[in-house]
Enzyme design. Sequence first.
Site, PDB file in Angstrom:
ATOM      1  NE  ARG A   1      -3.255   4.071  -1.955  1.00  0.00           N
ATOM      2  CZ  ARG A   1      -2.512   4.373  -2.993  1.00  0.00           C
ATOM      3  NH1 ARG A   1      -1.387   5.024  -2.818  1.00  0.00           N
ATOM      4  NH2 ARG A   1      -2.882   4.048  -4.211  1.00  0.00           N
TER       5      ARG A   1
ATOM      6  CB  SER B   1       4.884   5.684  -6.065  1.00  0.00           C
ATOM      7  OG  SER B   1       4.800   4.368  -5.614  1.00  0.00           O
TER       8      SER B   1
ATOM      9  CG  HIS C   1       4.002  -0.374  -2.622  1.00  0.00           C
ATOM     10  ND1 HIS C   1       4.763   0.676  -3.073  1.00  0.00           N
ATOM     11  CD2 HIS C   1       2.905  -0.399  -3.419  1.00  0.00           C
ATOM     12  CE1 HIS C   1       4.165   1.261  -4.101  1.00  0.00           C
ATOM     13  NE2 HIS C   1       3.026   0.641  -4.329  1.00  0.00           N
TER      14      HIS C   1
ATOM     15  CE  LYS D   1       1.094   3.933 -14.456  1.00  0.00           C
ATOM     16  NZ  LYS D   1       0.476   3.101 -13.427  1.00  0.00           N
TER      17      LYS D   1
HETATM   18  P1  ADP Z   1      -0.431   0.641  -9.895  1.00  0.00           P
HETATM   19  O1  ADP Z   1       0.135   1.666 -10.836  1.00  0.00           O
HETATM   20  O2  ADP Z   1      -0.603  -0.721 -10.531  1.00  0.00           O
HETATM   21  O3  ADP Z   1      -1.654   1.071  -9.133  1.00  0.00           O
HETATM   22  P2  ADP Z   1       1.124   1.056  -7.448  1.00  0.00           P
HETATM   23  O4  ADP Z   1       2.546   0.704  -7.217  1.00  0.00           O
HETATM   24  O5  ADP Z   1       0.754   2.494  -7.401  1.00  0.00           O
HETATM   25  O6  ADP Z   1       0.740   0.376  -8.824  1.00  0.00           O
HETATM   26  O7  ADP Z   1       0.201   0.288  -6.384  1.00  0.00           O
HETATM   27  C1  ADP Z   1       0.163  -1.124  -6.333  1.00  0.00           C
HETATM   28  C2  ADP Z   1      -0.933  -1.528  -5.364  1.00  0.00           C
HETATM   29  O8  ADP Z   1      -0.556  -1.144  -4.031  1.00  0.00           O
HETATM   30  C3  ADP Z   1      -2.290  -0.871  -5.619  1.00  0.00           C
HETATM   31  O9  ADP Z   1      -3.314  -1.804  -5.337  1.00  0.00           O
HETATM   32  C4  ADP Z   1      -2.327   0.275  -4.639  1.00  0.00           C
HETATM   33  O10 ADP Z   1      -3.648   0.605  -4.272  1.00  0.00           O
HETATM   34  C5  ADP Z   1      -1.570  -0.336  -3.464  1.00  0.00           C
HETATM   35  N1  ADP Z   1      -0.928   0.677  -2.627  1.00  0.00           N
HETATM   36  C6  ADP Z   1      -0.100   1.668  -3.005  1.00  0.00           C
HETATM   37  N2  ADP Z   1       0.278   2.406  -1.951  1.00  0.00           N
HETATM   38  C7  ADP Z   1      -0.345   1.876  -0.864  1.00  0.00           C
HETATM   39  C8  ADP Z   1      -0.396   2.201   0.532  1.00  0.00           C
HETATM   40  N3  ADP Z   1       0.242   3.264   1.018  1.00  0.00           N
HETATM   41  N4  ADP Z   1      -1.139   1.416   1.342  1.00  0.00           N
HETATM   42  C9  ADP Z   1      -1.828   0.369   0.839  1.00  0.00           C
HETATM   43  N5  ADP Z   1      -1.844   0.008  -0.462  1.00  0.00           N
HETATM   44  C10 ADP Z   1      -1.115   0.761  -1.302  1.00  0.00           C
END
Ligand code: ADP
Length: 156
Positions: A90, A128, A17, A41
């Site tokens: 990703r 996560s 992130h 959620k």
């Molecule tokens: P959500 O539940 O809204 O998908 P996340 O916290 O899982 O929330 O992810 C938020 C955003 O960050 C999403 O667009 C996800 O694809 C991106 N993201 C999560 N992890 C990574 C990573 N390791 N590299 C790049 N983008 C990421």
Amino acid sequence: MSKAIYPGSFDPITNGHLDVLKKALGVFDEVVVLVADNPNKKSRFSLESRLIMAREAVKDIEGVSVASTSGLTVDFAKKENTVNIIRGLRNSLDYDYELKLAREYKKMEPTISMCFFIANKEYADLSSSKIHELFLKGKDISKFVPKSVIDEYKKR
Ligand code: ADP
């Protein structure tokens, strides 16, 4: 001043992130990390903990703030006077999901402009849920998350 919103669950925030966030700061002057407050959620960490971890992780990064909303992301963007929404990609699974989400946002607010950043190779497998799984297996997660996340996990 150009501004964008980076919405997500951040449950917890990871170095992946943060990498997206830093890339976004190459394009926008200001980025608001928007931590989802969605009671429907099930999250691993409470909203309060997710906010603490995110705030601590970005406290030294200029141009970044952290907020949450129980409303729609597009409404939050409007309130912040921006049409720019950032997400990370990703892999092709992310792409399919993000395309659907982008279309939903567009339907709700046609002026929305989505901006996607591709994960660096070293973060492409980082999520996560993976962090949580590693933690539950007793593995070292310190390479993948900011210190604020380690501190929250220590409280468990
Ligand atoms: P959500 O539940 O809204 O998908 P996340 O916290 O899982 O929330 O992810 C938020 C955003 O960050 C999403 O667009 C996800 O694809 C991106 N993201 C999560 N992890 C990574 C990573 N390791 N590299 C790049 N983008 C990421």
